[in-house]
Design a protein around this motif. Structure first.
Motif, PDB file in Angstrom:
ATOM      1  N   LEU A 109     -16.804  -5.803  -2.662  1.00 61.18           N
ATOM      2  CA  LEU A 109     -15.550  -4.730  -2.662  1.00 61.18           C
ATOM      3  C   LEU A 109     -14.590  -4.847  -3.826  1.00 61.18           C
ATOM      4  O   LEU A 109     -14.625  -5.865  -4.554  1.00 61.18           O
ATOM      5  CB  LEU A 109     -14.648  -5.101  -1.421  1.00 61.18           C
ATOM      6  CG  LEU A 109     -15.292  -5.150  -0.069  1.00 61.18           C
ATOM      7  CD1 LEU A 109     -14.541  -5.676   1.020  1.00 61.18           C
ATOM      8  CD2 LEU A 109     -16.049  -3.678   0.262  1.00 61.18           C
ATOM      9  N   PRO A 133     -14.077  -5.697   5.576  1.00 61.63           N
ATOM     10  CA  PRO A 133     -14.088  -4.386   4.981  1.00 61.63           C
ATOM     11  C   PRO A 133     -14.073  -3.338   6.171  1.00 61.63           C
ATOM     12  O   PRO A 133     -14.440  -3.633   7.129  1.00 61.63           O
ATOM     13  CB  PRO A 133     -15.851  -4.295   4.676  1.00 61.63           C
ATOM     14  CG  PRO A 133     -16.210  -5.862   4.623  1.00 61.63           C
ATOM     15  CD  PRO A 133     -15.131  -6.591   5.510  1.00 61.63           C
ATOM     16  N   CYS A 134     -13.308  -2.333   5.710  1.00 66.58           N
ATOM     17  CA  CYS A 134     -13.170  -1.078   6.680  1.00 66.58           C
ATOM     18  C   CYS A 134     -14.364  -0.362   6.602  1.00 66.58           C
ATOM     19  O   CYS A 134     -15.362  -0.709   5.892  1.00 66.58           O
ATOM     20  CB  CYS A 134     -12.045  -0.363   6.074  1.00 66.58           C
ATOM     21  SG  CYS A 134     -11.965   0.383   4.531  1.00 66.58           S
ATOM     22  N   THR A 142       0.824  -1.165   0.092  1.00 57.24           N
ATOM     23  CA  THR A 142       0.045  -0.097  -0.022  1.00 57.24           C
ATOM     24  C   THR A 142       0.988   1.327  -0.047  1.00 57.24           C
ATOM     25  O   THR A 142       0.492   2.085  -0.996  1.00 57.24           O
ATOM     26  CB  THR A 142      -0.939  -0.021   1.305  1.00 57.24           C
ATOM     27  OG1 THR A 142      -1.643  -1.156   1.245  1.00 57.24           O
ATOM     28  CG2 THR A 142      -2.077   0.999   1.053  1.00 57.24           C
ATOM     29  N   ILE A 157     -15.800   1.870   5.010  1.00 51.64           N
ATOM     30  CA  ILE A 157     -15.595   2.471   3.703  1.00 51.64           C
ATOM     31  C   ILE A 157     -16.632   3.802   3.679  1.00 51.64           C
ATOM     32  O   ILE A 157     -16.614   4.747   2.862  1.00 51.64           O
ATOM     33  CB  ILE A 157     -15.719   1.556   2.508  1.00 51.64           C
ATOM     34  CG1 ILE A 157     -15.277   2.240   1.323  1.00 51.64           C
ATOM     35  CG2 ILE A 157     -17.263   0.825   2.484  1.00 51.64           C
ATOM     36  CD1 ILE A 157     -13.736   2.699   1.322  1.00 51.64           C
ATOM     37  N   PRO A 181      -7.797   3.443   1.707  1.00 57.90           N
ATOM     38  CA  PRO A 181      -8.157   2.444   2.767  1.00 57.90           C
ATOM     39  C   PRO A 181      -7.946   0.969   2.109  1.00 57.90           C
ATOM     40  O   PRO A 181      -7.726   0.892   0.797  1.00 57.90           O
ATOM     41  CB  PRO A 181      -9.613   2.562   3.010  1.00 57.90           C
ATOM     42  CG  PRO A 181     -10.118   3.148   1.938  1.00 57.90           C
ATOM     43  CD  PRO A 181      -8.935   3.936   1.170  1.00 57.90           C
ATOM     44  N   LEU A 204     -10.665   8.616  -3.583  1.00 56.18           N
ATOM     45  CA  LEU A 204     -10.793   7.271  -2.920  1.00 56.18           C
ATOM     46  C   LEU A 204     -10.342   6.104  -3.824  1.00 56.18           C
ATOM     47  O   LEU A 204     -10.856   5.785  -4.754  1.00 56.18           O
ATOM     48  CB  LEU A 204     -12.106   7.239  -2.236  1.00 56.18           C
ATOM     49  CG  LEU A 204     -12.674   6.114  -1.608  1.00 56.18           C
ATOM     50  CD1 LEU A 204     -11.565   5.834  -0.425  1.00 56.18           C
ATOM     51  CD2 LEU A 204     -13.808   5.842  -1.279  1.00 56.18           C
ATOM     52  N   GLU A 207      -9.560   2.330  -3.241  1.00 60.24           N
ATOM     53  CA  GLU A 207      -9.535   1.097  -2.352  1.00 60.24           C
ATOM     54  C   GLU A 207      -8.713  -0.071  -2.648  1.00 60.24           C
ATOM     55  O   GLU A 207      -8.774  -0.318  -3.624  1.00 60.24           O
ATOM     56  CB  GLU A 207     -11.073   0.486  -2.362  1.00 60.24           C
ATOM     57  CG  GLU A 207     -12.409   1.608  -1.599  1.00 60.24           C
ATOM     58  CD  GLU A 207     -13.803   0.914  -1.832  1.00 60.24           C
ATOM     59  OE1 GLU A 207     -13.943  -0.208  -1.217  1.00 60.24           O
ATOM     60  OE2 GLU A 207     -14.426   1.410  -2.549  1.00 60.24           O
ATOM     61  N   ASP A 208      -7.951  -0.178  -1.461  1.00 59.71           N
ATOM     62  CA  ASP A 208      -7.069  -1.407  -1.773  1.00 59.71           C
ATOM     63  C   ASP A 208      -8.025  -2.673  -1.405  1.00 59.71           C
ATOM     64  O   ASP A 208      -7.870  -2.917  -0.313  1.00 59.71           O
ATOM     65  CB  ASP A 208      -5.943  -1.390  -1.090  1.00 59.71           C
ATOM     66  CG  ASP A 208      -4.824  -2.304  -1.002  1.00 59.71           C
ATOM     67  OD1 ASP A 208      -5.470  -3.465  -1.465  1.00 59.71           O
ATOM     68  OD2 ASP A 208      -3.694  -2.313  -0.596  1.00 59.71           O
ATOM     69  N   ALA A 209      -8.380  -3.271  -2.227  1.00 59.41           N
ATOM     70  CA  ALA A 209      -9.117  -4.622  -2.076  1.00 59.41           C
ATOM     71  C   ALA A 209      -8.405  -5.909  -2.486  1.00 59.41           C
ATOM     72  O   ALA A 209      -8.921  -7.041  -2.638  1.00 59.41           O
ATOM     73  CB  ALA A 209     -10.711  -4.371  -2.667  1.00 59.41           C
ATOM     74  N   HIS A 261      -9.053  -3.072   2.601  1.00 64.36           N
ATOM     75  CA  HIS A 261     -10.043  -4.012   3.115  1.00 64.36           C
ATOM     76  C   HIS A 261      -9.043  -5.305   3.567  1.00 64.36           C
ATOM     77  O   HIS A 261      -9.129  -5.971   2.628  1.00 64.36           O
ATOM     78  CB  HIS A 261     -11.019  -4.606   2.230  1.00 64.36           C
ATOM     79  CG  HIS A 261     -11.713  -3.139   1.782  1.00 64.36           C
ATOM     80  ND1 HIS A 261     -12.623  -2.483   2.612  1.00 64.36           N
ATOM     81  CD2 HIS A 261     -11.799  -2.505   0.605  1.00 64.36           C
ATOM     82  CE1 HIS A 261     -13.270  -1.593   1.973  1.00 64.36           C
ATOM     83  NE2 HIS A 261     -13.031  -1.467   0.795  1.00 64.36           N
TER      84      HIS A 261
END
Length: 184
Positions: A184, A150-151, A102, A153, A143, A167, A169-171, A145
């Motif tokens: 996600l 899941p955070c 990340t 979100i 963010p 935004l 998202e790192d999924a 997950h």
């Protein structure tokens, strides 16, 4: 302490022992093994029909128009940051508890990762701490997950919208996980 069992023929030319320590025992069908074999024997392992089929099927699974297969989650994050124009002088807020990719993706773009602590419940980015970390140099929030959890979100998205931040998202660890009835 038990030593791993090995046969005499498991020594390499230099005399070192080669020991197999199984991390998992994949339950693959004959059909799956044939499909893997066909890809490995093709001249187009990383960009062939199998990859195109996977991208199409994965996009459908996620309910999206497109999906792009990349070699790793790190590369995926790097490409998203590059496509969204994140670069030198920009700050990207990331959780302090995550896989190193990340922050590395942010650094590869010449941007600065800004770490915020996580919530105990989700181990995801804490929205209260996120809001406090925003500066005029903040361009994006990424963010994670983590481990399929899941955070928060919704709260993070509201903060990003309020401050006009990207935004992302790192999924990468959340394939198949859902939040609010959406993947996600």
């Amino acid at each position: 302490m038990n030593e791993p069992a090995h046969d005499a023929d498991e020594f390499d030319e230099g005399g070192a022992v080669s020991v197999h320590i199984p991390l998992c025992d994949p339950d693959m069908t004959t059909q799956e093994l044939k499909a893997v074999d066909a890809v490995l024997r093709s001249a187009r392992v990383s960009n062939g029909v199998a990859v195109e089929d996977f991208e199409r099927e994965f996009a459908a699974y996620l309910g999206r128009r497109y999906a792009l297969a990349v070699p790793s989650g790190t590369i995926g994050l790097f490409l998203v940051l590059a496509a969204r124009g994140v670069g030198p002088g920009d700050e990207v807020i990331v959780p302090a508890f995550t896989f190193v990719a990340t922050a590395l993706a942010v650094l590869h773009q010449g941007a600065v990762p800004v770490f915020v602590d996580v919530e105990e419940k989700t181990f995801g980015m804490d929205p209260r701490r996120l809001a406090a970390a925003i500066t005029p140099k903040t361009k994006a929030v990424m963010p994670v997950h983590l481990h399929g959890t899941p955070c928060d979100i919704d709260a993070i998205a509201a903060i990003c919208q309020k401050h006009h931040l990207l935004l992302i998202e790192d999924a990468a660890q959340a394939h198949g996980s859902t939040h609010g009835g959406k993947k996600l």
